[in-house]
Design a protein around this motif. Structure first.
Motif, PDB file in Angstrom:
ATOM      1  N   GLY A 120       0.783  -1.227   0.000  1.00  0.00           N
ATOM      2  CA  GLY A 120       0.000   0.000   0.000  1.00  0.00           C
ATOM      3  C   GLY A 120       0.819   1.283   0.000  1.00  0.00           C
ATOM      4  O   GLY A 120       0.261   2.370   0.096  1.00  0.00           O
ATOM      5  N   PHE A 121       2.146   1.166  -0.122  1.00  0.00           N
ATOM      6  CA  PHE A 121       2.982   2.358  -0.183  1.00  0.00           C
ATOM      7  C   PHE A 121       4.291   1.979  -0.862  1.00  0.00           C
ATOM      8  O   PHE A 121       4.600   0.804  -1.030  1.00  0.00           O
ATOM      9  CB  PHE A 121       3.258   2.921   1.218  1.00  0.00           C
ATOM     10  CG  PHE A 121       4.022   1.983   2.127  1.00  0.00           C
ATOM     11  CD1 PHE A 121       3.365   0.973   2.810  1.00  0.00           C
ATOM     12  CD2 PHE A 121       5.386   2.111   2.295  1.00  0.00           C
ATOM     13  CE1 PHE A 121       4.047   0.099   3.645  1.00  0.00           C
ATOM     14  CE2 PHE A 121       6.086   1.250   3.129  1.00  0.00           C
ATOM     15  CZ  PHE A 121       5.417   0.245   3.800  1.00  0.00           C
ATOM     16  N   THR A 122       5.030   2.995  -1.273  1.00  0.00           N
ATOM     17  CA  THR A 122       6.334   2.749  -1.888  1.00  0.00           C
ATOM     18  C   THR A 122       7.331   2.398  -0.792  1.00  0.00           C
ATOM     19  O   THR A 122       7.563   3.194   0.118  1.00  0.00           O
ATOM     20  CB  THR A 122       6.807   3.987  -2.661  1.00  0.00           C
ATOM     21  OG1 THR A 122       5.835   4.310  -3.668  1.00  0.00           O
ATOM     22  CG2 THR A 122       8.149   3.719  -3.328  1.00  0.00           C
ATOM     23  N   TYR A 181       9.519   4.967   3.383  1.00  0.00           N
ATOM     24  CA  TYR A 181       9.476   4.984   4.838  1.00  0.00           C
ATOM     25  C   TYR A 181      10.453   3.973   5.422  1.00  0.00           C
ATOM     26  O   TYR A 181      10.655   2.896   4.861  1.00  0.00           O
ATOM     27  CB  TYR A 181       8.073   4.624   5.353  1.00  0.00           C
ATOM     28  CG  TYR A 181       6.982   5.553   4.903  1.00  0.00           C
ATOM     29  CD1 TYR A 181       6.033   5.134   3.980  1.00  0.00           C
ATOM     30  CD2 TYR A 181       6.894   6.842   5.402  1.00  0.00           C
ATOM     31  CE1 TYR A 181       5.026   5.988   3.566  1.00  0.00           C
ATOM     32  CE2 TYR A 181       5.881   7.696   4.993  1.00  0.00           C
ATOM     33  CZ  TYR A 181       4.962   7.255   4.077  1.00  0.00           C
ATOM     34  OH  TYR A 181       3.970   8.109   3.667  1.00  0.00           O
ATOM     35  N   ALA A 182      11.006   4.323   6.569  1.00  0.00           N
ATOM     36  CA  ALA A 182      11.710   3.325   7.357  1.00  0.00           C
ATOM     37  C   ALA A 182      10.671   2.375   7.956  1.00  0.00           C
ATOM     38  O   ALA A 182       9.521   2.763   8.202  1.00  0.00           O
ATOM     39  CB  ALA A 182      12.522   3.991   8.462  1.00  0.00           C
ATOM     40  N   VAL A 213       5.895  -1.473  12.157  1.00  0.00           N
ATOM     41  CA  VAL A 213       5.409  -0.113  11.928  1.00  0.00           C
ATOM     42  C   VAL A 213       6.121   0.506  10.738  1.00  0.00           C
ATOM     43  O   VAL A 213       7.244   0.144  10.403  1.00  0.00           O
ATOM     44  CB  VAL A 213       5.630   0.792  13.163  1.00  0.00           C
ATOM     45  CG1 VAL A 213       5.008   0.180  14.408  1.00  0.00           C
ATOM     46  CG2 VAL A 213       7.101   1.074  13.393  1.00  0.00           C
ATOM     47  N   THR A 214       5.448   1.464  10.115  1.00  0.00           N
ATOM     48  CA  THR A 214       6.150   2.365   9.227  1.00  0.00           C
ATOM     49  C   THR A 214       6.461   3.620  10.032  1.00  0.00           C
ATOM     50  O   THR A 214       5.667   4.041  10.884  1.00  0.00           O
ATOM     51  CB  THR A 214       5.305   2.756   8.008  1.00  0.00           C
ATOM     52  OG1 THR A 214       4.106   3.381   8.453  1.00  0.00           O
ATOM     53  CG2 THR A 214       4.948   1.538   7.174  1.00  0.00           C
ATOM     54  N   GLU A 215       7.627   4.187   9.788  1.00  0.00           N
ATOM     55  CA  GLU A 215       7.971   5.422  10.474  1.00  0.00           C
ATOM     56  C   GLU A 215       7.646   6.602   9.568  1.00  0.00           C
ATOM     57  O   GLU A 215       7.393   6.434   8.382  1.00  0.00           O
ATOM     58  CB  GLU A 215       9.451   5.382  10.870  1.00  0.00           C
ATOM     59  CG  GLU A 215       9.745   4.221  11.815  1.00  0.00           C
ATOM     60  CD  GLU A 215      10.851   4.505  12.799  1.00  0.00           C
ATOM     61  OE1 GLU A 215      11.440   5.592  12.746  1.00  0.00           O
ATOM     62  OE2 GLU A 215      11.119   3.628  13.646  1.00  0.00           O
TER      63      GLU A 215
END
Length: 121
Positions: A26-28, A32-33, A97-99
């Motif tokens: 759902g994201f590149t 994100y870390a 988690v995504t940071e």
């Protein structure tokens, strides 16, 4: 929609090993870390480890240094946490988690559902 799906938790004896996986979508992935937080009963959540997907820089909290190793497979959008020499105090629910930035900042914005790790003495 950002999704983080953890797997690999379980029950292990002191000194044993587990490998947690976090499948992200759902994201590149490089934006994100990705990190791992944990929460033990009656304690606050704490950041355990983090990896910057773009350059591979890693972070570990002091209590797990030398025992845990974080890695990422960018082709699979998956982050792993290899946990060796486990101790009873590592018992907690572990969250992927995504940071909020591409580097490890210690601030999470999206959380997985968590996976239980229990280390018996």
């Amino acid at each position: 929609e950002v999704q983080l799906v953890e797997s690999g938790g379980g029950l292990v004896q002191t000194g044993g090993s587990l490998r947690l996986s976090c499948a992200a979508s759902g994201f590149t992935f490089d934006d994100y870390a990705i990190g791992w937080f944990r929460q033990a009963p009656g304690k606050e959540r704490e950041g355990v480890s983090c990896i910057s997907s773009s350059d591979g820089i890693t972070y570990y909290t002091d209590s797990v240094k030398g025992r845990f190793t974080i890695s990422s497979d960018n082709a699979k959008n998956t982050v792993y946490l290899q946990m060796n020499s486990l101790k009873p105090e590592d018992t907690a629910v572990y969250y992927c988690v995504t940071e909020v930035a591409h580097y490890c900042s210690g601030v999470a914005n999206y959380w997985g559902q968590g996976t239980q790790v229990t280390v018996s003495s």
